[in-house]
Design a protein around this motif. Structure first.
Motif, PDB file in Angstrom:
ATOM      1  N   ARG A 135       3.796  10.483  -6.896  1.00  0.00           N
ATOM      2  CA  ARG A 135       5.043  10.844  -7.565  1.00  0.00           C
ATOM      3  C   ARG A 135       6.173  11.110  -6.572  1.00  0.00           C
ATOM      4  NH1 ARG A 135       2.880  14.686 -12.587  1.00  0.00           N
ATOM      5  NH2 ARG A 135       1.448  13.141 -13.438  1.00  0.00           N
ATOM      6  N   ARG A 136       6.283  10.200  -5.636  1.00  0.00           N
ATOM      7  CA  ARG A 136       7.341  10.274  -4.628  1.00  0.00           C
ATOM      8  C   ARG A 136       8.381   9.187  -4.878  1.00  0.00           C
ATOM      9  NH1 ARG A 136       6.852  15.233  -2.156  1.00  0.00           N
ATOM     10  NH2 ARG A 136       4.666  15.605  -1.595  1.00  0.00           N
ATOM     11  N   MET A 137       9.536   9.358  -4.237  1.00  0.00           N
ATOM     12  CA  MET A 137      10.585   8.346  -4.336  1.00  0.00           C
ATOM     13  C   MET A 137      10.115   7.049  -3.681  1.00  0.00           C
ATOM     14  SD  MET A 137      13.277   9.724  -5.850  1.00  0.00           S
ATOM     15  CE  MET A 137      14.758   8.886  -5.266  1.00  0.00           C
ATOM     16  N   THR A 138      10.729   5.945  -4.069  1.00  0.00           N
ATOM     17  CA  THR A 138      10.435   4.648  -3.465  1.00  0.00           C
ATOM     18  C   THR A 138      10.731   4.684  -1.966  1.00  0.00           C
ATOM     19  OG1 THR A 138      10.985   3.499  -5.508  1.00  0.00           O
ATOM     20  CG2 THR A 138      11.019   2.193  -3.490  1.00  0.00           C
ATOM     21  N   PRO A 139       9.844   4.158  -1.120  1.00  0.00           N
ATOM     22  CA  PRO A 139      10.103   4.136   0.319  1.00  0.00           C
ATOM     23  C   PRO A 139      11.412   3.414   0.646  1.00  0.00           C
ATOM     24  CG  PRO A 139       7.824   3.571  -0.137  1.00  0.00           C
ATOM     25  CD  PRO A 139       8.527   3.596  -1.459  1.00  0.00           C
TER      26      PRO A 139
ATOM     27  N   ALA B 251       0.833  -1.203   0.000  1.00  0.00           N
ATOM     28  CA  ALA B 251       0.000   0.000   0.000  1.00  0.00           C
ATOM     29  C   ALA B 251       0.869   1.255   0.000  1.00  0.00           C
ATOM     30  CB  ALA B 251      -0.924  -0.014   1.216  1.00  0.00           C
ATOM     31  N   LEU B 252       1.960   1.236   0.776  1.00  0.00           N
ATOM     32  CA  LEU B 252       2.843   2.396   0.816  1.00  0.00           C
ATOM     33  C   LEU B 252       3.566   2.588  -0.511  1.00  0.00           C
ATOM     34  CD1 LEU B 252       4.196   4.739   2.217  1.00  0.00           C
ATOM     35  CD2 LEU B 252       5.776   3.125   3.313  1.00  0.00           C
ATOM     36  N   GLN B 253       3.980   1.488  -1.111  1.00  0.00           N
ATOM     37  CA  GLN B 253       4.632   1.561  -2.423  1.00  0.00           C
ATOM     38  C   GLN B 253       3.697   2.209  -3.452  1.00  0.00           C
ATOM     39  OE1 GLN B 253       7.775   0.435  -3.056  1.00  0.00           O
ATOM     40  NE2 GLN B 253       7.792   0.822  -5.253  1.00  0.00           N
ATOM     41  N   GLU B 254       2.436   1.788  -3.435  1.00  0.00           N
ATOM     42  CA  GLU B 254       1.468   2.346  -4.371  1.00  0.00           C
ATOM     43  C   GLU B 254       1.179   3.810  -4.055  1.00  0.00           C
ATOM     44  OE1 GLU B 254      -1.997  -0.075  -4.679  1.00  0.00           O
ATOM     45  OE2 GLU B 254      -0.862  -1.881  -5.225  1.00  0.00           O
ATOM     46  N   TRP B 255       1.113   4.140  -2.759  1.00  0.00           N
ATOM     47  CA  TRP B 255       0.881   5.539  -2.363  1.00  0.00           C
ATOM     48  C   TRP B 255       2.012   6.429  -2.868  1.00  0.00           C
ATOM     49  CZ3 TRP B 255       3.769   8.981   0.464  1.00  0.00           C
ATOM     50  CH2 TRP B 255       3.135  10.158   0.865  1.00  0.00           C
ATOM     51  N   ALA B 256       3.251   5.959  -2.690  1.00  0.00           N
ATOM     52  CA  ALA B 256       4.400   6.749  -3.130  1.00  0.00           C
ATOM     53  C   ALA B 256       4.374   6.955  -4.652  1.00  0.00           C
ATOM     54  CB  ALA B 256       5.701   6.074  -2.705  1.00  0.00           C
TER      55      ALA B 256
ATOM     56  N   VAL C 194      11.061   3.667   8.111  1.00  0.00           N
ATOM     57  CA  VAL C 194      10.748   3.818   6.689  1.00  0.00           C
ATOM     58  C   VAL C 194      10.606   5.301   6.402  1.00  0.00           C
ATOM     59  CG1 VAL C 194       8.235   3.554   7.038  1.00  0.00           C
ATOM     60  CG2 VAL C 194       9.248   3.151   4.784  1.00  0.00           C
ATOM     61  N   SER C 195      11.207   5.723   5.315  1.00  0.00           N
ATOM     62  CA  SER C 195      11.166   7.144   4.973  1.00  0.00           C
ATOM     63  C   SER C 195      10.861   7.313   3.489  1.00  0.00           C
ATOM     64  CB  SER C 195      12.493   7.827   5.306  1.00  0.00           C
ATOM     65  OG  SER C 195      13.576   7.197   4.643  1.00  0.00           O
ATOM     66  N   VAL C 196      10.201   8.393   3.178  1.00  0.00           N
ATOM     67  CA  VAL C 196       9.953   8.795   1.799  1.00  0.00           C
ATOM     68  C   VAL C 196      10.490  10.214   1.659  1.00  0.00           C
ATOM     69  CG1 VAL C 196       8.229   9.271   0.015  1.00  0.00           C
ATOM     70  CG2 VAL C 196       7.925   7.321   1.569  1.00  0.00           C
ATOM     71  N   ARG C 197      11.389  10.386   0.736  1.00  0.00           N
ATOM     72  CA  ARG C 197      12.068  11.667   0.571  1.00  0.00           C
ATOM     73  C   ARG C 197      11.074  12.813   0.409  1.00  0.00           C
ATOM     74  NH1 ARG C 197      16.751  12.830  -4.008  1.00  0.00           N
ATOM     75  NH2 ARG C 197      17.314  14.924  -3.295  1.00  0.00           N
ATOM     76  N   ASN C 198      11.333  13.881   1.154  1.00  0.00           N
ATOM     77  CA  ASN C 198      10.525  15.097   1.123  1.00  0.00           C
ATOM     78  C   ASN C 198       9.116  14.917   1.687  1.00  0.00           C
ATOM     79  OD1 ASN C 198      12.643  16.567  -0.067  1.00  0.00           O
ATOM     80  ND2 ASN C 198      11.967  16.016  -2.135  1.00  0.00           N
ATOM     81  N   VAL C 199       8.906  13.789   2.383  1.00  0.00           N
ATOM     82  CA  VAL C 199       7.607  13.581   3.040  1.00  0.00           C
ATOM     83  C   VAL C 199       7.790  13.399   4.542  1.00  0.00           C
ATOM     84  CG1 VAL C 199       5.539  12.140   3.206  1.00  0.00           C
ATOM     85  CG2 VAL C 199       6.597  12.549   0.974  1.00  0.00           C
ATOM     86  N   GLY C 200       8.553  12.371   4.950  1.00  0.00           N
ATOM     87  CA  GLY C 200       8.761  12.121   6.365  1.00  0.00           C
ATOM     88  C   GLY C 200       9.189  10.689   6.620  1.00  0.00           C
TER      89      GLY C 200
END
Length: 229
Positions: free
Chosen positions: A174-178, A165-170, A198-204
């Motif tokens: 249009r975010r980097m891969t978690p 679900a997180l992969q699909e959300w990212a 777990v981090s997503v660049r420019n998100v948290g």
């Protein structure tokens, strides 16, 4: 002298439907490596039977899922992975009262080994392996379907895995891969605790701790989605 099953353990195995005959295979299924390391060498540990039981469990659950409906392969795999996971096996083990019957070395027991998801899950699979050895596949499958009844009929594995679900959300945002990182590991090998961020660049970022790296990753992904999704 060859060791024998303790009377309360034999009674417990019988009550749960394992129908123990020869003691040796059941002693092996219940024996953690630390037990023999503590000065007793009357039985091998459960690892070989765990290997066997894992396959018997997987085939039994896969067959049940196949017959239960016409879900596509991806959904079947998702449910199968959840139903045979270490966490599910440990949950079943606790529900039938397995912990006090596991043969552990003193240090492993003092460290909480009898409540370790890893050990409980492994021993649960080893007991399935022992059932297969003594009574054959059909008996082991019948036992699995009874013990796993509420899990099979319930919602385990029906919802999307948090990491997927997180992969699909990212991707959808249009975010980097978690990115998953183990930031801490504590405890002995048989009762280890993993903290994953777990981090997503420019998100948290979000963190979670569990008894396995995979479970910690899942919980971290769930926490991330709850916070940022």
């Amino acid at each position: 002298m060859t060791a024998a099953l303790a009377p309360d353990t034999r009674a417990w195995l019988t009550a749960q439907g394992f129908a123990p005959a020869a003691d040796a295979v059941w002693l092996e299924a219940l024996t953690h490596g630390s037990f023999n390391g503590s000065g007793s060498a009357d039985a091998a540990d459960y690892q070989r039977l765990e290997f066997l039981g894992d396959r018997v469990l997987g085939l039994s659950v896969a067959a049940w899922l196949f017959r239960a409906g016409d879900a596509p392969e991806g959904k079947l795999s998702q449910r199968l992975n959840a139903l045979v996971s270490g966490a599910t096996c440990a949950r079943i083990a606790r529900s039938i009262g397995l912990p006090p019957h596991i043969r552990l070395g003193k240090q492993a027991r003092d460290d909480g080994g009898s409540d370790s998801d890893k050990i409980l899950g492994d021993v649960m699979e080893a007991l399935i392996g022992a059932c297969f050895i003594e009574h054959g596949f059909e008996a082991a499958q019948t036992l699995i379907y009874r013990l796993w009844a509420s899990e099979l009929e319930g919602d385990v594995g029906k919802s999307k895995h948090p990491k997927s679900a997180l992969q699909e959300w990212a991707a959808g945002n249009r975010r980097m891969t978690p990115l998953y990182e183990v930031v801490d590991r504590s405890g002995p090998d048989h009762a280890a605790r993993f903290t994953v961020r777990v981090s997503v660049r420019n998100v948290g970022a979000a963190e979670a701790t569990a008894s396995s790296k995979g479970e910690a990753e899942k919980l971290a992904a769930k926490a991330f989605l709850e916070q940022f999704g």
